[in-house]
Design a protein around this motif. Structure first.
Motif: not given
Length: 263
Positions: A151-161, A231-243
């Motif tokens: 998802g965009e939130t993870v891709r935009s987060d430098p700490s998840r590089a 269970w909905s996670l609004p700021t999470t993309g496709h790979s929820v268990i990794l994100e």
């Protein structure tokens, strides 16, 4: 068909069968394995035509994969298991749980669905499958795949590089032979009519930024599987268990542990 299987092997523990996403492999569940050590046996196959199971020579359908999983359960003597499945793994899981309801106790569907790919998606995806068959994953196709998977939130987060780099490298190294598995996912038929046959206690986890399997597709799972929970996670993309690994793994472990005396 002989699949590669990572199996923690504890015959005295309840078994959790983990079914991975397209483009990834059994290692996407490494965090879950560590979290349930000593409480559950974890069985993680790589699907036919993927991961350490090697390339296929023809299209691998979702029913082929379900056949492989049921044969694996028989080979391991596992009459009843929990299932944790992501994306394509969910396509396979609902088929397994519908065809052999007594074999699945609890089921977690992460970024999953049961429907076929919409016609407008097929027009876009079929040329991509052909490109994978010719050249594998590189350049624009690699970046498009990353945008699908995270998802965009993870891709935009430098700490998840580091997370993104790990899976970008993994996808970039995939063989053109993966196209047979990709085609099987893209061309999958709907399994929605199978959902009422499922008796497993089911948790559906949906990311609000998931464009591959959008939230309304998760809603369809919840409507179709008797008693399923969303269970909905609004700021999470496709790979929820990794994100969202800590939060999602904790919730999955709690869900699988419900009703156990040692939970």
């Amino acid at each position: 068909m002989s699949l590669f299987v990572a199996d923690t092997g504890e015959a005295d523990l309840p078994a959790v069968l983990c079914l991975h996403s397209l483009f990834l492999d059994h290692t996407m569940f490494d965090g879950l394995v560590g979290a349930v050590a000593g409480r559950f046996r974890v069985v993680r196959p790589d699907f036919r035509g993927q991961g350490a199971s090697g390339d296929a020579s023809a299209t691998v359908t979702m029913d082929d994969c379900a056949d492989d999983v049921l044969a694996l359960l028989d080979r391991l003597g596992l009459d009843r298991v929990h299932v944790v499945a992501q994306s394509m793994g969910g396509d396979v899981a609902v088929r397994v749980a519908a065809r052999r309801p007594e074999a699945v106790d609890r089921m977690v569907l992460l970024g999953s669905s049961a429907r076929e790919e919409p016609a407008e998606h097929l027009e876009a995806f079929r040329p991509i499958v052909d490109e994978v068959a010719r050249h594998g994953f590189a350049g624009e196709l690699l970046e498009t795949t990353m945008q699908i998977m995270f998802g965009e939130t993870v891709r935009s987060d430098p700490s998840r590089a580091a997370l993104l780099a790990r899976w970008r490298d993994h996808i970039a190294a995939l063989s053109p032979g993966l196209s047979h598995a990709v085609r099987g996912v893209v061309e999958r038929p709907s399994a929605v009519p199978l959902l009422p046959r499922i008796t497993a206690t089911t948790l559906v986890v949906s990311g609000g930024e998931d464009h591959a399997r959008p939230p309304e597709w998760s809603d369809e799972l919840v409507r179709g599987i008797p008693g399923a929970e969303l269970w909905s996670l609004p700021t999470t993309g496709h790979s929820v268990i990794l994100e969202r690994p800590d939060e999602v793994v904790d919730r999955v472990v709690a869900f699988l542990s419900e009703g156990r005396e040692d939970s």
